[in-house]
Design an enzyme around this catalytic site. Sequence first.
Site, PDB file in Angstrom:
ATOM      1  N   LYS A  76     -13.458  -5.369  -4.353  1.00  0.00           N
ATOM      2  CA  LYS A  76     -14.264  -4.151  -4.212  1.00  0.00           C
ATOM      3  C   LYS A  76     -13.686  -3.037  -5.056  1.00  0.00           C
ATOM      4  O   LYS A  76     -14.372  -2.107  -5.431  1.00  0.00           O
ATOM      5  CB  LYS A  76     -14.180  -3.638  -2.768  1.00  0.00           C
ATOM      6  CG  LYS A  76     -14.777  -4.509  -1.769  1.00  0.00           C
ATOM      7  CD  LYS A  76     -14.287  -4.097  -0.386  1.00  0.00           C
ATOM      8  CE  LYS A  76     -14.644  -5.186   0.582  1.00  0.00           C
ATOM      9  NZ  LYS A  76     -13.592  -5.492   1.509  1.00  0.00           N
ATOM     10  N   LYS A 110      -7.943 -10.725  -8.960  1.00  0.00           N
ATOM     11  CA  LYS A 110      -9.037 -11.303  -8.173  1.00  0.00           C
ATOM     12  C   LYS A 110     -10.234 -10.360  -8.160  1.00  0.00           C
ATOM     13  O   LYS A 110     -10.071  -9.139  -8.279  1.00  0.00           O
ATOM     14  CB  LYS A 110      -8.564 -11.642  -6.761  1.00  0.00           C
ATOM     15  CG  LYS A 110      -8.411 -10.483  -5.818  1.00  0.00           C
ATOM     16  CD  LYS A 110      -8.311 -10.981  -4.370  1.00  0.00           C
ATOM     17  CE  LYS A 110      -8.574  -9.809  -3.438  1.00  0.00           C
ATOM     18  NZ  LYS A 110      -8.916 -10.144  -2.094  1.00  0.00           N
ATOM     19  N   LYS A 125       0.836  -1.210   0.000  1.00  0.00           N
ATOM     20  CA  LYS A 125       0.000   0.000   0.000  1.00  0.00           C
ATOM     21  C   LYS A 125       0.864   1.251   0.000  1.00  0.00           C
ATOM     22  O   LYS A 125       0.542   2.217  -0.680  1.00  0.00           O
ATOM     23  CB  LYS A 125      -0.960  -0.006   1.197  1.00  0.00           C
ATOM     24  CG  LYS A 125      -2.089  -0.993   0.973  1.00  0.00           C
ATOM     25  CD  LYS A 125      -3.366  -0.664   1.705  1.00  0.00           C
ATOM     26  CE  LYS A 125      -4.468  -1.578   1.168  1.00  0.00           C
ATOM     27  NZ  LYS A 125      -5.372  -2.090   2.170  1.00  0.00           N
TER      28      LYS A 125
HETATM   29  P1  ATP Z   1     -11.432  -6.976  -1.423  1.00  0.00           P
HETATM   30  O1  ATP Z   1     -10.270  -7.363  -2.277  1.00  0.00           O
HETATM   31  O2  ATP Z   1     -12.705  -7.131  -2.136  1.00  0.00           O
HETATM   32  O3  ATP Z   1     -11.254  -5.591  -0.843  1.00  0.00           O
HETATM   33  P2  ATP Z   1     -10.344  -8.189   0.886  1.00  0.00           P
HETATM   34  O4  ATP Z   1      -9.651  -9.480   0.683  1.00  0.00           O
HETATM   35  O5  ATP Z   1      -9.465  -6.996   0.907  1.00  0.00           O
HETATM   36  O6  ATP Z   1     -11.504  -8.005  -0.179  1.00  0.00           O
HETATM   37  P3  ATP Z   1     -12.253  -8.534   3.065  1.00  0.00           P
HETATM   38  O7  ATP Z   1     -13.406  -7.736   2.661  1.00  0.00           O
HETATM   39  O8  ATP Z   1     -11.920  -8.463   4.512  1.00  0.00           O
HETATM   40  O9  ATP Z   1     -10.932  -8.110   2.330  1.00  0.00           O
HETATM   41  O10 ATP Z   1     -12.431 -10.024   2.556  1.00  0.00           O
HETATM   42  C1  ATP Z   1     -13.156 -10.963   3.243  1.00  0.00           C
HETATM   43  C2  ATP Z   1     -12.774 -12.318   2.773  1.00  0.00           C
HETATM   44  O11 ATP Z   1     -13.117 -12.490   1.401  1.00  0.00           O
HETATM   45  C3  ATP Z   1     -11.285 -12.648   2.903  1.00  0.00           C
HETATM   46  O12 ATP Z   1     -11.151 -13.886   3.591  1.00  0.00           O
HETATM   47  C4  ATP Z   1     -10.795 -12.759   1.481  1.00  0.00           C
HETATM   48  O13 ATP Z   1      -9.770 -13.721   1.322  1.00  0.00           O
HETATM   49  C5  ATP Z   1     -12.065 -13.175   0.721  1.00  0.00           C
HETATM   50  N1  ATP Z   1     -12.036 -12.741  -0.667  1.00  0.00           N
HETATM   51  C6  ATP Z   1     -11.984 -11.470  -1.116  1.00  0.00           C
HETATM   52  N2  ATP Z   1     -11.961 -11.447  -2.478  1.00  0.00           N
HETATM   53  C7  ATP Z   1     -12.004 -12.745  -2.889  1.00  0.00           C
HETATM   54  C8  ATP Z   1     -12.023 -13.385  -4.172  1.00  0.00           C
HETATM   55  N3  ATP Z   1     -11.994 -12.693  -5.298  1.00  0.00           N
HETATM   56  N4  ATP Z   1     -12.078 -14.732  -4.233  1.00  0.00           N
HETATM   57  C9  ATP Z   1     -12.112 -15.440  -3.086  1.00  0.00           C
HETATM   58  N5  ATP Z   1     -12.094 -14.912  -1.855  1.00  0.00           N
HETATM   59  C10 ATP Z   1     -12.047 -13.578  -1.739  1.00  0.00           C
END
Ligand code: ATP
Length: 347
Positions: free
Chosen positions: A207, A204, A121
């Site tokens: 959001k 992946k 970041k």
């Molecule tokens: P994002 O990338 O959407 O901001 P994140 O991983 O930063 O998501 P969280 O919102 O805390 O953070 O994610 C919650 C859970 O969802 C985590 O365990 C993460 O590994 C899982 N997750 C997020 N995106 C994916 C994805 N594309 N495929 C599978 N699992 C995911």
Amino acid sequence: MTSQISQATKKRILSGAKPTADSLHLGNYIGAVRNWVDMQAEYDAVFFIPDLHAITVDFDPAELAKRTRIVAAQYIAAGIDPDKSIFFVQSHVPEHAQLAWALNCITGFGEASRMTQFKDKTQKSGADAATLGLFAYPTLMAADILLYQTDLVPVGEDQRQHLELTRNLAQRFNTRFGHTFTVPEATIVKESAKIYDLQNPSAKMSKTGESPNGAIQLLEDPKVAAKRIKSAVTDAGTEIRFDAEEKPGISNLLTIYSSLTGKTIPELETEYQGKMYGHLKVDLAEVMVEFVTPLRDRTNELMSDPAELDRLLAHGAERAREIASVTLAQVYERMGFLPSLSLAGVR
Ligand code: ATP
Ligand code: LTN
């Protein structure tokens, strides 16, 4: 009696998803929430919404409470049962911030600087764009886990390093101050559970993806969700076969299809032998509508009664505090803090 015994022998799991968007997306559901729902029966489960983590990056105060309620409603709509699992909002349990501070004071500056999530970041936006809160993100996460004497933490691969730090801190504390914490294990969710961006299948689903068409938001109109599937980027060639290297787009659609229907990928490959990409997309769009519609209806129903939702969360926070306060009291005692007497007890 039997249930008490089985409760005591069940392993404890803990996990959480940040309230940083107006809806969970399909990746969150398939990669995380769905597994948590399945784990509730077998484990003593603790799930929470890390809102203190959500403010480590830019955030809008007008949105935070709303997003926290939405994520809470989505967890419950997806099948998290607040009677079975302990389910709460992190900021409602002050012990998280309190233990995080104690852990900050046994964490090396260099050790924290090596955490890749922070490094990535700051490399992208510069050190001045990052806050001390973002730097301390991993010790707050360690506090989340250690407060509940957690055995297993189901998370994605990206969280592995934070789990390693948590284990190190637990061992360090136990060695220096006496055995206090269970040393947790990570259960890294399999790669097959990773869902990719529908417009850019090498990234992946997230959001913060580049195109809104890349992610399926679980709260959006099911018709829009279907449209996003139909407009997903596919690969050269015509054959419907799982091949993450050569055919990332089709492979992603097959993973989603398999996850939502329980059909295996080889079964789907056989079913779609000789058919066109379009067939697969039309069918999957239908599967998506059937999946998203009840989930969305149930979420909206829960959101229409915020007082009841808040009551469920208050109940969860009470149950969480019963455990967290015991751990924090031990930590304070072992670290040598002067006990804080309640005046009611002294009189
Ligand atoms: P994002 O990338 O959407 O901001 P994140 O991983 O930063 O998501 P969280 O919102 O805390 O953070 O994610 C919650 C859970 O969802 C985590 O365990 C993460 O590994 C899982 N997750 C997020 N995106 C994916 C994805 N594309 N495929 C599978 N699992 C995911
Ligand atoms: N960092 C995690 C969210 C999170 C978490 C936790 C997960 C905060 N505290 C404790 C498991 C256990 C993420 O970004 N997915």
